[in-house]
Design a protein around this motif. Sequence first.
Motif, PDB file in Angstrom:
ATOM      1  N   TYR A  76       0.832  -1.203   0.000  1.00 35.62           N
ATOM      2  CA  TYR A  76       0.000   0.000   0.000  1.00 35.62           C
ATOM      3  C   TYR A  76       0.868   1.255   0.000  1.00 35.62           C
ATOM      4  O   TYR A  76       1.973   1.260   0.559  1.00 35.62           O
ATOM      5  N   TYR A  98      -2.788   0.660  -4.145  1.00 41.61           N
ATOM      6  CA  TYR A  98      -2.440  -0.595  -3.522  1.00 41.61           C
ATOM      7  C   TYR A  98      -2.236  -1.654  -4.587  1.00 41.61           C
ATOM      8  O   TYR A  98      -2.639  -1.473  -5.745  1.00 41.61           O
ATOM      9  N   ILE A 118      -2.147  -6.061  -4.908  1.00 38.72           N
ATOM     10  CA  ILE A 118      -2.362  -7.319  -4.205  1.00 38.72           C
ATOM     11  C   ILE A 118      -1.389  -8.408  -4.643  1.00 38.72           C
ATOM     12  O   ILE A 118      -1.333  -9.481  -4.041  1.00 38.72           O
ATOM     13  N   LEU A 123      -5.170 -10.471   2.530  1.00 41.19           N
ATOM     14  CA  LEU A 123      -6.345  -9.628   2.648  1.00 41.19           C
ATOM     15  C   LEU A 123      -7.156 -10.029   3.874  1.00 41.19           C
ATOM     16  O   LEU A 123      -7.125 -11.178   4.296  1.00 41.19           O
ATOM     17  N   GLY A 124      -7.865  -9.069   4.436  1.00 43.14           N
ATOM     18  CA  GLY A 124      -8.753  -9.417   5.528  1.00 43.14           C
ATOM     19  C   GLY A 124      -8.168  -9.124   6.895  1.00 43.14           C
ATOM     20  O   GLY A 124      -7.976  -7.978   7.256  1.00 43.14           O
ATOM     21  N   VAL A 125      -7.860 -10.143   7.663  1.00 48.67           N
ATOM     22  CA  VAL A 125      -7.532  -9.953   9.069  1.00 48.67           C
ATOM     23  C   VAL A 125      -6.046  -9.849   9.348  1.00 48.67           C
ATOM     24  O   VAL A 125      -5.592 -10.202  10.421  1.00 48.67           O
ATOM     25  N   TYR A 126      -5.292  -9.364   8.396  1.00 50.70           N
ATOM     26  CA  TYR A 126      -3.847  -9.309   8.572  1.00 50.70           C
ATOM     27  C   TYR A 126      -3.377  -7.897   8.858  1.00 50.70           C
ATOM     28  O   TYR A 126      -3.812  -6.946   8.225  1.00 50.70           O
ATOM     29  N   GLU A 127      -2.462  -7.782   9.830  1.00 55.28           N
ATOM     30  CA  GLU A 127      -1.954  -6.463  10.137  1.00 55.28           C
ATOM     31  C   GLU A 127      -1.044  -5.956   9.035  1.00 55.28           C
ATOM     32  O   GLU A 127      -0.498  -6.728   8.260  1.00 55.28           O
ATOM     33  N   GLN A 128      -0.898  -4.630   9.019  1.00 59.47           N
ATOM     34  CA  GLN A 128      -0.034  -3.998   8.049  1.00 59.47           C
ATOM     35  C   GLN A 128       1.270  -3.602   8.721  1.00 59.47           C
ATOM     36  O   GLN A 128       1.291  -3.194   9.883  1.00 59.47           O
ATOM     37  N   PHE A 143       4.507  -1.067   8.338  1.00 63.24           N
ATOM     38  CA  PHE A 143       4.781   0.223   7.706  1.00 63.24           C
ATOM     39  C   PHE A 143       6.273   0.529   7.627  1.00 63.24           C
ATOM     40  O   PHE A 143       7.051   0.159   8.512  1.00 63.24           O
TER      41      PHE A 143
END
Lengths: 113, 114
Positions: free
Chosen positions: A33, A48, A50, A97-102, A104
Amino acid sequence: GGIITQTPKFLIGQEGQKLTLKCQQNFNHDTMYWYRQDSGKGLRLIYYSITENDLQKGDLSEGYDASREKKSSFSLTVTSAQKNEMAVFLCASSTGLGVYEQYFGPGTRLTVL
Amino acid sequence: TQTVSQSDAHVTVFEGDSVELRCNYSYGGSIYLSWYIQHHGRGLQFLLKYYSGNPVVQGVNGFEAEFSKSDSSFHLRKASVHWSDSAVYFCAVRRNNYAQGLTFGLGTRVSVFP
């Protein structure tokens, strides 16, 4: 663990100039992202991706281009810098995608004179 | 669309005090909420998340958050803050389009004084 690096750390440009920001991650994450962070406005999604060679526009894509030629790298281009523009650009990656932390990067601070 | 509201722009506390940072959200799909911390000049770092199960979730460095469906809230708490907790804290909710990741609140700046 992994790391996200962003280059350059500081970027100073002239009005109308085309500027490129680079992001590298060694997490082997599929999703990446680009966010723009302005004081008092939180984070806004610019582009973004994928997977490698995938590009998707976010909420603030006008005036920007992006490139994802390798899984590990994601570049952002400001197509024509606006005078007096000042913002921090943050790159992030995620396993999926979904419940995964990012995760940075430290950011690139842009100043346009 | 999903929205996140953080009612306090700035919170000032003393070392050893407890702190609660408020987050309210609106989201029509399957819940996924998280908190991130940003120290000055750095990127955001993940603190904790909730998407199912026990509504009280524990994170790193003594942080915890409680999910409430009835209040549409996900407040962050810490019982005893340290000066190193001075940072900006962001609440985030998953977007309806999962590929787009998260929608972030505007952040709450926490200043911890000795």
